[in-house]
Design an enzyme around this catalytic site. Structure first.
Site, short mmCIF file in Angstrom:
data_model
loop_
_atom_site.label_atom_id
_atom_site.label_comp_id
_atom_site.label_asym_id
_atom_site.label_seq_id
_atom_site.Cartn_x
_atom_site.Cartn_y
_atom_site.Cartn_z
N GLU A 47 -16.30 -15.20 -7.08
CA GLU A 47 -16.49 -14.87 -5.66
C GLU A 47 -15.79 -13.52 -5.42
O GLU A 47 -14.63 -13.37 -5.78
CB GLU A 47 -15.88 -15.95 -4.78
CG GLU A 47 -16.51 -17.32 -4.95
CD GLU A 47 -15.75 -18.39 -4.19
OE1 GLU A 47 -15.81 -18.37 -2.94
OE2 GLU A 47 -15.09 -19.21 -4.84
N ARG A 271 -8.28 -25.41 -16.50
CA ARG A 271 -7.94 -24.08 -16.01
C ARG A 271 -6.66 -23.62 -16.69
O ARG A 271 -5.87 -24.42 -17.18
CB ARG A 271 -7.76 -24.06 -14.50
CG ARG A 271 -6.60 -24.90 -13.98
CD ARG A 271 -6.45 -24.77 -12.48
NE ARG A 271 -6.14 -23.40 -12.11
CZ ARG A 271 -6.23 -22.92 -10.87
NH1 ARG A 271 -6.65 -23.71 -9.89
NH2 ARG A 271 -5.91 -21.67 -10.60
N LYS A 281 -5.76 -17.15 -5.64
CA LYS A 281 -6.19 -15.88 -5.08
C LYS A 281 -5.75 -15.73 -3.62
O LYS A 281 -5.42 -14.63 -3.18
CB LYS A 281 -7.72 -15.75 -5.18
CG LYS A 281 -8.19 -15.18 -6.49
CD LYS A 281 -9.58 -14.57 -6.40
CE LYS A 281 -10.65 -15.61 -6.19
NZ LYS A 281 -12.00 -15.01 -6.26
#
Length: 572
Positions: A47, A271, A281
Site C-alpha cells: 500500500e 512476518r 508503518k
C-alpha cells in the site's frame, strides 16, 4: 523481463530454497498442474502509504525469489485503495527500494487500474443477492458485528431488495451521499465464528482525490475486497502474505468463488520481527511527523531507505532473508543476526582506511621537521585484488584519545609513558612526555620513533602488543561522523508499563555526532555507495549530506560481532 537482476539470478534462486513450505507448495502445484501449464505468477502488493521497511524486504525476497526459481513472474502492484493516506512519494520510493534490493518486476500494476472492474463485480454480487447497501454508522456496524464468543446481529437494512441496493449503490457512486452515511457490505453470515465473514464492508463513501484517478471516484473499495480480485485479474497463482491475514483467507476465497473468476490462492507465512525494532508503518509515520527522527530515510529507521543510507547492502539483506526462511508460526529474530550478515558482507567488500574520531596529537620528536613519506597499506586484506594505497606519514600525527593513558590501567597495551607500540604499516613509537592544558587535559603526547622499524617490524625481532591507527596531521581532512545505534533501548519496544508509551523506549543515545574527526586524505574522494572499514573503529559510508567542503560519514556498524559470539556459545 526477469525478476532478479542478471548478476543476482543464480544467488536468488539458491537463496529462495530455504523458504521451505512455500517452495514445497509451489513445487507441488507445478507437479500436479494445479494451474495447468500456466506460468507461476506472484505479486508484491504494498500500500503506498509509507516507506518500505526491513519486514517488506523479506516479502519481496520471497515473492520475487520463488517466482524466479520456478521460471515465473512477479508484478509490483500498488494496492492504492485509500486516497487519504497515499502519496506519489511513497510510490516512487517503493519502486526504488525494490530495484535496490536487486529485483525487477514483470508488470507495474495498481489496484486503481481495476476500479471499474471492481465496481462491475460489486454490481454482480448485488444482483446475486450477496451484497447490500447499509445505512448503519461505522460504530453501529461494529456493535452489530458481535464478539469472538457472541454472534453478530443482522443490520435492519440487510434485506433490502436487489433493486433498492442497485439504486443506492449507483447513487453512492454518483456522489449523492456524504462521507460515512452508507457502505456496501457483502451478505455472508453474521453468525460465522470468523468475524471477517460477518458481512464485511466492501465499499465506503469517500470524497477524496486519488493520486492517480483524481476525482473520478467518490467510493473506494476496501482492501479485503480489492486485494483478492486484483490478484485474480492478474492471474496470480500464489498470493503470499503474512500470518495476520490467515483469518482473512476464507473471505479472499469467498469473493473469488462467488464471482467465478480466476482462482488465485492465498498462502500465509510468518512476518519478520526483529529485536530492538518496530515495524508498524503507522508508528513509523508518527516518528517522522513528530520529528523524533530525521525523515523516513533516517539511518536509525528500519526502512529500506534508512538502512541503505546507513550503509547496509542489498546482498547482505538477501543473504539474511535466505537464512531466516519462512515459517507457519511467528517468532522474533535477533537483530544481531542481520548485523552479522552485514558485517560479513562488508568485511569482504569494504575498503580499509584510517580515521581518528576523537583526535589526540602525537609529536615524534626525533622525526625530521618538515619531512614526509608515504607508507603502503593494503586496501582490503580479505581481497588481494583490491591492491594497496599510499598513506602520508609525518612528524605530527593524530591518534585516538583512548589509545593513550598517562597512568595505564592493568593490561592496557596501548600507548603510555615508556611503552612501545606499532603504528599501522609505519613505525614503532614510544611515549616520552605529555603536554597539558590549564585544566589538566592532555593535548599533546611526545614520542620517539625507531627508524629501523619502517613498515611496522623491527630488524631485531622485538615484539609489541598493540597496533594503532593514525592520521598524519599535516594531511588530515576533517569530517563529521554520525555514530548510530539502535533506535529503541529494549529488545521489545512495546514492553512498557501501564500508562507508558512505545516512545518511552526510544534510545536517547541512538545518535552521536562527532564534529572534528580526522581522516586520511584518500577519503576525500568518497562518494555515495562506497563502503569503508575505519580500522579498529567500525564500518562507515558517506552520507548524502556530504559536500566537497564538508564530508559526513555514517557508521553502519561497529566491528564487534555479537551474533558470531552467540552462535559459537550456542553451538549453532
Amino acid at each position: 523481463m526477469t525478476n532478479a537482476n542478471p548478476e543476482n539470478t543464480e544467488a536468488t534462486s539458491t537463496e529462495a530454497r530455504s523458504s521451505n513450505f512455500l517452495h514445497d507448495k509451489i513445487e507441488e502445484d507445478v507437479r500436479t498442474k494445479k494451474y495447468g501449464d500456466a506460468t507461476i505468477q506472484t505479486r508484491f502488493p504494498p500500500e503506498p502509504n509509507g516507506y518500505l521497511h526491513i519486514g517488506h524486504a523479506k516479502a519481496i525476497f520471497l515473492d520475487f525469489g520463488l517466482a524466479d526459481e520456478f521460471g515465473g513472474k512477479t508484478n509490483l502492484r500498488f494496492d492504492d485503495t485509500n486516497p487519504e493516506k497515499e502519496e506519489q512519494e511513497y510510490v516512487d520510493s517503493i519502486q526504488a527500494d525494490v530495484r535496490w534490493l536487486g529485483f525487477e518486476w514483470d508488470r507495474l500494476c495498481y489496484a486503481s487500474d481495476y476500479f471499474g472492474q471492481l465496481y462491475e463485480w460489486a454490481l454482480k454480487l448485488i444482483k446475486q443477492g450477496k451484497a447490500y447497501v447499509d445505512d448503519l454508522t461505522a460504530d453501529e456496524i461494529r456493535q452489530h458485528r458481535g464478539t469472538l464468543t457472541e454472534p453478530g446481529t443482522d443490520s435492519p437494512y440487510r434485506n433490502r431488495t436487489v433493486e433498492e441496493n442497485l439504486d443506492l449503490f449507483t447513487r453512492m457512486k454518483n456522489g449523492e451521499f456524504p462521507d460515512g452515511t452508507r457502505v456496501l457490505r457483502a451478505k455472508i453470515d453474521m453468525g460465522s465464528p470468523n468475524l471477517n465473514m460477518r458481512d464485511p464492508v466492501m465499499y465506503r463513501i469517500l470524497h477524496a482525490a486519488h493520486h492517480r484517478t483524481g476525482d473520478e471516484w467518490c467510493i473506494y473499495p476496501m482492501y479485503d475486497y480489492a486485494h483478492g480480485q486484483s490478484d485474480s485479474i492478474e492471474n496470480v497463482t500464489h498470493s503470499m502474505c503474512t500470518l495476520e491475514f490467515a483469518d482473512h483467507q476464507p473471505l479472499y476465497r469467498w469473493y473469488i468463488e462467488q464471482l467465478g473468476i480466476f482462482p488465485s490462492q492465498q498462502i500465509e507465512f510468518d512476518r519478520l520481527n526483529l529485536t530492538y525494532t518496530m515495524l508498524s508503518k503507522r508508528k513509523l509515520l508518527q516518528l517522522v511527523r513528530e520529528n523524533r527522527v530525521n525523515g523516513w530515510d533516517d539511518p536509525r529507521m528500519p526502512t529500506i531507505s534508512g538502512i541503505r543510507r546507513r550503509g547496509f547492502t542489498p546482498e547482505a539483506i538477501r543473504a539474511f532473508c535466505a537464512a531466516i526462511g519462512a515459517s507457519r508460526t511467528n517468532g522474533t529474530t535477533d537483530i544481531e543476526m542481520l548485523e552479522h550478515f552485514q558485517r560479513d558482507d562488508l568485511n569482504h567488500r569494504a575498503t580499509r582506511a584510517m580515521a581518528v574520531l576523537r583526535p589526540l596529537k602525537v609529536i615524534i620528536d626525533n622525526y625530521p621537521v618538515g619531512q614526509e613519506e608515504f607508507v603502503e597499506v593494503a586496501n582490503n586484506p580479505e581481497d588481494p585484488s583490491a591492491g594497496t594505497r599510499k598513506v602520508p606519514f609525518s612528524r605530527e600525527l593524530y591518534i585516538e584519545q583512548d589509545d593513550f593513558r598517562e597512568v595505564p590501567p592493568p593490561k592496557y597495551y596501548r600507548l603510555s609513558p615508556g611503552k612501545e607500540v606499532r603504528l599501522r604499516s609505519a613505525y614503532f613509537i614510544t611515549a616520552t612526555s605529555v603536554q597539558k592544558a590549564a585544566d589538566g587535559t592532555i593535548v599533546e603526547v611526545h614520542c620517539t620513533y625507531d627508524p629501523a622499524s619502517r613498515g611496522g617490524n623491527s630488524p631485531d625481532g622485538r615484539k609489541v602488543k598493540s597496533t594503532m591507527h593514525w592520521v598524519s596531521a599535516a594531511h588530515a581532512i576533517a569530517a563529521e561522523i554520525r555514530i548510530y545505534d539502535k533506535l529503541f533501548s529494549k529488545p521489545d519496544p512495546f514492553d512498557f508499563p501501564e500508562g507508558g508509551d512505545l516512545f518511552d523506549n526510544l534510545n536517547p543515545n541512538s545518535l552521536e555526532i562527532v564534529t572534528d574527526a580526522k581522516l586520511e586524505p584518500s577519503l576525500a574522494g568518497a562518494k555515495a555507495g562506497d563502503h569503508y572499514q575505519f580500522e579498529r573503529v567500525g564500518y562507515f559510508c558517506p552520507d548524502p549530506d556530504s559536500t566537497p567542503h564538508k564530508l559526513v560519514f555514517n557508521r553502519t556498524l561497529p566491528l564487534k560481532d555479537s551474533w558470531a559470539r552467540i552462535e559459537k556459545k550456542s553451538g549453532v
